[in-house]
Design a protein around this motif. Structure first.
Motif, PDB file in Angstrom:
ATOM      1  N   GLN A   1       0.862  -1.181   0.000  1.00  0.00           N
ATOM      2  CA  GLN A   1       0.000   0.000   0.000  1.00  0.00           C
ATOM      3  C   GLN A   1       0.898   1.230   0.000  1.00  0.00           C
ATOM      4  OE1 GLN A   1      -2.674  -0.297   3.370  1.00  0.00           O
ATOM      5  NE2 GLN A   1      -4.040  -1.712   2.306  1.00  0.00           N
TER       6      GLN A   1
ATOM      7  N   GLU B   1       1.211   5.759  -1.235  1.00  0.00           N
ATOM      8  CA  GLU B   1       0.502   7.001  -1.508  1.00  0.00           C
ATOM      9  C   GLU B   1       1.451   7.999  -2.148  1.00  0.00           C
ATOM     10  OE1 GLU B   1      -0.896   8.849   2.042  1.00  0.00           O
ATOM     11  OE2 GLU B   1       1.044   8.711   3.083  1.00  0.00           O
ATOM     12  N   HIS B   2       0.878   8.933  -2.920  1.00  0.00           N
ATOM     13  CA  HIS B   2       1.652  10.015  -3.529  1.00  0.00           C
ATOM     14  C   HIS B   2       1.840  11.125  -2.507  1.00  0.00           C
ATOM     15  CE1 HIS B   2       1.185   8.329  -7.618  1.00  0.00           C
ATOM     16  NE2 HIS B   2      -0.044   8.016  -7.243  1.00  0.00           N
TER      17      HIS B   2
ATOM     18  N   PHE C   1      -7.644   4.884  -3.705  1.00  0.00           N
ATOM     19  CA  PHE C   1      -6.441   4.662  -4.497  1.00  0.00           C
ATOM     20  C   PHE C   1      -6.534   5.508  -5.767  1.00  0.00           C
ATOM     21  CE2 PHE C   1      -4.662   2.016  -8.093  1.00  0.00           C
ATOM     22  CZ  PHE C   1      -3.365   2.482  -7.954  1.00  0.00           C
ATOM     23  N   GLU C   2      -5.808   6.625  -5.781  1.00  0.00           N
ATOM     24  CA  GLU C   2      -5.759   7.525  -6.939  1.00  0.00           C
ATOM     25  C   GLU C   2      -7.154   7.880  -7.444  1.00  0.00           C
ATOM     26  OE1 GLU C   2      -1.377   6.014  -8.564  1.00  0.00           O
ATOM     27  OE2 GLU C   2      -3.163   5.574  -9.754  1.00  0.00           O
TER      28      GLU C   2
ATOM     29  N   GLU D   1      -3.173  -3.014  -2.330  1.00  0.00           N
ATOM     30  CA  GLU D   1      -4.098  -2.154  -3.076  1.00  0.00           C
ATOM     31  C   GLU D   1      -3.948  -2.325  -4.586  1.00  0.00           C
ATOM     32  OE1 GLU D   1      -3.331   2.074  -2.637  1.00  0.00           O
ATOM     33  OE2 GLU D   1      -1.206   1.667  -2.293  1.00  0.00           O
TER      34      GLU D   1
END
Length: 497
Positions: free
Chosen positions: A334, A336-337, A424-425, A470
């Motif tokens: 998992q 993240e940006h 997710f995005e 994810e």
């Protein structure tokens, strides 16, 4: 005069006979090349150039051929010192300029002045992955599937063909060629601007891909690429979707391994995506400029690969050896940006002034940060009763074996307490609450196939099979049945005691 003739005869050349015009050049850049024209053109090229090979790597949903042109100064793929490069275009059928650029590239590479490239590289060029979609100018293939979201589940014939071809040669470098369409976003129209670079370039972003490869891509290749295109009078920038600025963040493109770039990148290849500027109607709007821009970006990659072949070859080989040894020991599942404190100069076109401009993006998130990581198991046990998973493993050509119990190993199974969700995005996906429990009773080894993680696709296997991933199989509709609340996850983990 005799000395000049002798010199010309000693230069290694692929070109024999007349120079062929691409179908796009023949029709004066007025419309895209049809599948029939492409097939005829590729066969004509090979007929006139005995050192150029044409391979049918598979058939589409509607039984059209997917072709690969193979360029080499020797026997393709056999020289261990050479970089093996794969460029493939038009996974999306309505993105025509990548195919056209690839056909222009094929003709350009046959010129005598470009033969030096093949002293250091062997190139496979797949100009059209999705001819079914291209014939109707639609994004998806003949099964109405998005090929560039199919590289993990690997269910479509075109994606399977591409991965089978990759496995055959284990390419060191690859580029996936697309188009981006800034014209059709209502949010950007209201904002008053649109993105406006001829070419966008994206590198590996998944943090499981070694930092050595990602840093080399960002710090060495990307500046070279921008300089190369600038000299050829094409504009370029980083592939950074999202926005509009200050309304939404802007990031580097996805870290998901279900697309062409990341699915090969997760195997520690030097992997890239190129996105050319789409035309208003795809057929008539600046097709010549767009196709030549795509060609120029591909040439930039080949020039860079030839100049840096020793370093890239060594880097990819050493990092792939780590995968085969079962390294690294942890895998991020998992992510993240996140920001890194920098702003992004985004090239845009202003609808109000009709001029190009630069917007400094403040909410810029170019870094992918792991938020959940797991220890890599020795392998996974797939129940033979699950045809879904067995077929998936077979399509990916994973190394498998019969499980042999050992006193040094134990088997774990996840218990699924509940299924929550996460973002997710911009998409909402499952985020299960699970607990790994050791299985104390013996299992029947003959009921399972064993997939060890110490192999080239080891990180891909972990990302795919972990239920909390994810990016995993359970996030796909056809595989969601594997994950059920208050039940046990069918895939078992084999770990060291």
């Amino acid at each position: 005069m005799k000395k000049l003739l002798l010199l010309l005869l000693t230069i290694p050349m692929l070109v024999i006979g007349r120079e062929l015009k691409t179908p796009l050049e023949k029709n004066n850049f007025s419309r895209p090349t049809t599948y029939a024209e492409l097939s005829e053109y590729l066969k004509d090229l090979v007929a006139q150039n005995p050192k150029l090979a044409l391979e049918v790597i598979g058939q589409t949903a509607e039984n059209r051929n997917v072709y690969a042109l193979k360029f080499s100064s020797s026997q393709f793929g056999k020289d261990p010192k050479k970089l093996k490069v794969l460029i493939f275009a038009q996974q999306h059928g309505n993105e025509q300029s990548g195919k056209e650029g690839a056909l222009l590239l094929a003709a350009e590479l046959l010129k005598p002045e470009n033969q030096y490239l093949f002293e250091h590289i062997d190139l496979a060029l797949v100009p059209q992955v999705n001819p079914d979609g291209a014939e109707q100018n639609k994004r998806r293939n003949g099964h109405n599937a998005d090929l560039n979201r199919n590289h993990l589940i690997l269910e479509e014939p075109e994606a399977i063909a591409l991965h089978t071809f990759f496995d055959k040669y284990l390419f060191d470098v690859n580029m996936d060629v697309h188009e981006y369409a800034p014209y059709f976003s209502e949010a950007w129209k209201k904002y008053g601007y649109r993105c406006n670079s001829d070419e966008l370039i994206g590198v590996n972003t998944n943090p499981n891909i070694p930092a050595e490869i990602r840093d080399f891509s960002n710090k060495v290749f990307v500046p070279f690429y921008h300089n190369y295109l600038t000299k050829k009078q094409y504009s370029s920038s980083i592939y950074a979707p999202g926005g509009p600025p200050e309304q939404d963040y802007i990031r580097h493109s996805t870290f998901d391994i279900n697309d062409g770039r990341q699915s090969f990148g997760i195997q520690n290849s030097f992997s890239l995506i190129q996105e050319g500027l789409n035309g208003f109607d795809t057929f008539k709007d600046s097709l010549e400029h767009r196709a030549k821009g795509q060609e120029t970006g591909m040439l930039a990659l080949l020039e860079f690969a030839a100049r840096n072949h020793t370093q890239i070859k060594g880097m990819v080989a050493s990092q792939r050896l780590n995968l085969i040894k079962g390294q690294p020991e942890t895998v991020a599942i998992q992510m993240e940006h996140v920001k890194n404190g920098k702003q992004h100069p985004l090239p845009v076109y202003s609808y109000s002034t009709g001029k190009d401009s630069i917007i400094m993006v403040k909410d810029y998130r170019p870094v992918v940060k792991p938020i959940t990581s797991i220890s890599k198991p020795e392998g996974y046990l797939i129940p033979k009763s699950s045809k879904l998973l067995l077929d998936w493993a077979k399509r990916h050509n994973f190394s498998t074996s019969t499980y042999k119990p050992s006193s040094k190993l134990k088997i774990e199974q996840y218990e699924v307490a509940a299924i929550d969700s996460m973002d997710f995005e911009g998409d909402i996906i499952v985020n299960p609450r699970v607990k790994a429990v050791t299985i104390n009773s013996a299992i029947k080894a003959s009921d399972y196939i064993y997939i060890p993680t110490a192999q080239l696709k080891g990180n891909m296997i972990v990302i795919a099979l972990e239920p909390k991933s994810e990016l995993g199989l359970v996030t796909y509709t056809g595989y969601s049945q594997l994950l059920k609340a208050n039940e046990k996850f069918p895939v078992l983990r084999v770990v060291k005691k």
